[in-house]
Enzyme design. Sequence first.
Site, PDB file in Angstrom:
ATOM      1  N   GLU A  37      68.374  47.663  45.936  1.00 22.70           N
ATOM      2  CA  GLU A  37      69.734  48.395  45.850  1.00 22.70           C
ATOM      3  C   GLU A  37      69.841  49.397  44.690  1.00 22.70           C
ATOM      4  OE1 GLU A  37      74.423  47.616  46.186  1.00 22.70           O
ATOM      5  OE2 GLU A  37      73.502  46.594  44.373  1.00 22.70           O
ATOM      6  N   CYS A  66      78.505  49.342  47.483  1.00 23.26           N
ATOM      7  CA  CYS A  66      77.840  48.059  47.828  1.00 23.26           C
ATOM      8  C   CYS A  66      77.387  48.004  49.396  1.00 23.26           C
ATOM      9  CB  CYS A  66      78.416  46.805  47.402  1.00 23.26           C
ATOM     10  SG  CYS A  66      80.240  46.523  47.954  1.00 23.26           S
ATOM     11  N   GLU A 120      81.547  38.940  45.223  1.00 25.83           N
ATOM     12  CA  GLU A 120      80.970  40.020  46.300  1.00 25.83           C
ATOM     13  C   GLU A 120      80.089  40.812  45.502  1.00 25.83           C
ATOM     14  OE1 GLU A 120      80.503  43.339  47.492  1.00 25.83           O
ATOM     15  OE2 GLU A 120      82.585  43.696  47.270  1.00 25.83           O
ATOM     16  N   LYS A 151      89.936  42.049  34.197  1.00 24.22           N
ATOM     17  CA  LYS A 151      88.895  42.948  33.377  1.00 24.22           C
ATOM     18  C   LYS A 151      88.104  44.008  34.303  1.00 24.22           C
ATOM     19  CE  LYS A 151      84.805  42.696  31.924  1.00 24.22           C
ATOM     20  NZ  LYS A 151      84.731  44.163  31.969  1.00 24.22           N
TER      21      LYS A 151
END
Length: 493
Positions: A397, A300, A266, A190
């Site tokens: 982040e 990331c 992750e 997906k």
Amino acid sequence: MARLSHQDWLDRAARLRPVTVHHIDGADHAGDGDTFTVIAPRDGRPLAEPARAGQREVDLAVAAARRAFDTGVWPRLAPAERGRALIRFADAIEAHREELALTVALEMGKPVTEAYDIELRAVAACFRWYGEVADKLIDEAPQTGPDALALVTREPVGVVAAVVPWNFPLTMAAWKVAPALAAGCTVVLKPAEQSPLSALRLGRLGAEAGLPPGVFNVVAGEGPTAGRALGLHPDVDVLAFTGSTAVGRHFLRYAADSNLKRVWLELGGKSPNIVLPDADPIAAAASAAWGVFFNQGEMCTAPSRLLVHSSIAEHVTDAVLERARALRIGDPLDPATTMGALVSAAHLARVRAHIAGAQAAGARLRTGGERVDRPGHFLEPTVFDRVAPDMALAREEVFGPVLAVLTFDTEDEAIRLANATEYGLAAGVWTTNLSAAHRISRSVRAGTVWVNCYEEGGLNVPFGGMKQSGHGRDKSLHALEKYTDPKTTWIRL
């Protein structure tokens, strides 16, 4: 490939007809007619209306994968045969590299030259690498007494659901799909709802390369519906996810509420890039600027915290500013563009909110911070200094082209700053002192530490995080550990 001009890419974009249907059980599947809209970040206009997967489509895809695993040929093929199929898949990706790069650039906003040169090269290489190692793995035969034989074999886990993000839509898919298929598993992929078109095309290419029906399925849809359905599905044995820490928590809950499937995560990062006083300041600054602005900062692993010794902080920061101001922001289809568009209007608004918050907290804006005055979702490369460790900009982040510069005076202080985050995905260290490089790289809690470089490495080294950056590893032989179970067979002789 001869280098294409801006007009060449525009002409190809005008002719492109993206795949907008699911790929289930080896065939196109249009669903029940429900669709959603993919917006092109380069101009904010609708790009395509792919089919929207709900519970029914997810059930069909998982059922196809279940049949292909339980009764199909794929897990029963000789590993060399599976390997050859993956190499054919890599060949198909290479043959359609231009089309796939264009699709990625249109759906998520990165420069098409980066999509072609970096992402699609990595995708084809990943399928080829796992195809080549599929028959090189060795089972175990532990020593026993003379009256018994013990075997430890690695068995495929079954049906794997892979849920991947929009920032590297095909690279992240390849890192999960290729090792899972090499191990003998079947897969339901997906993609993110912002970037489903390249993955839907990948599904067709897998069938064209000869993957049996049901082995590789692709469904497009939103996370709260299609993603949730995969997370809760009792016939999914393993779920591999790359994305935000917040969504990773949801998948762990889904596993607890369903069949206790293993969930490999992750997640986010707030990676420190540490520059010691003996480092080459120009090389460190060039790498820092490239790392935080590459892919519009939507990475990331982006080195979004530049931790620089106070004695060289001004010199390094000035060099970063020079490179930030030299970036060319523009149409992702223009080969001269070095920084494209952020993926969506909503994401642009989130990044701008981080910038406003940093200014309100007292950080000094040195460059950028403004939306670019053109259609689409463009933001200037942004650099802050005088960032305090307790500011949100130093801890949260941003996932955009925003750099926070912090200073330190001692090695111990640099390590404390580097570890002062809930994340632990990656880090950089710049020094000519080998002992310092070893001390710091061993002390920083991160899954990858680059020394005098950033974002380097090959498929033969693992990638993944510590702390709230997740667990489990992509790439290398270690990735196969996520998709296999060790089985002991004890034979009395």
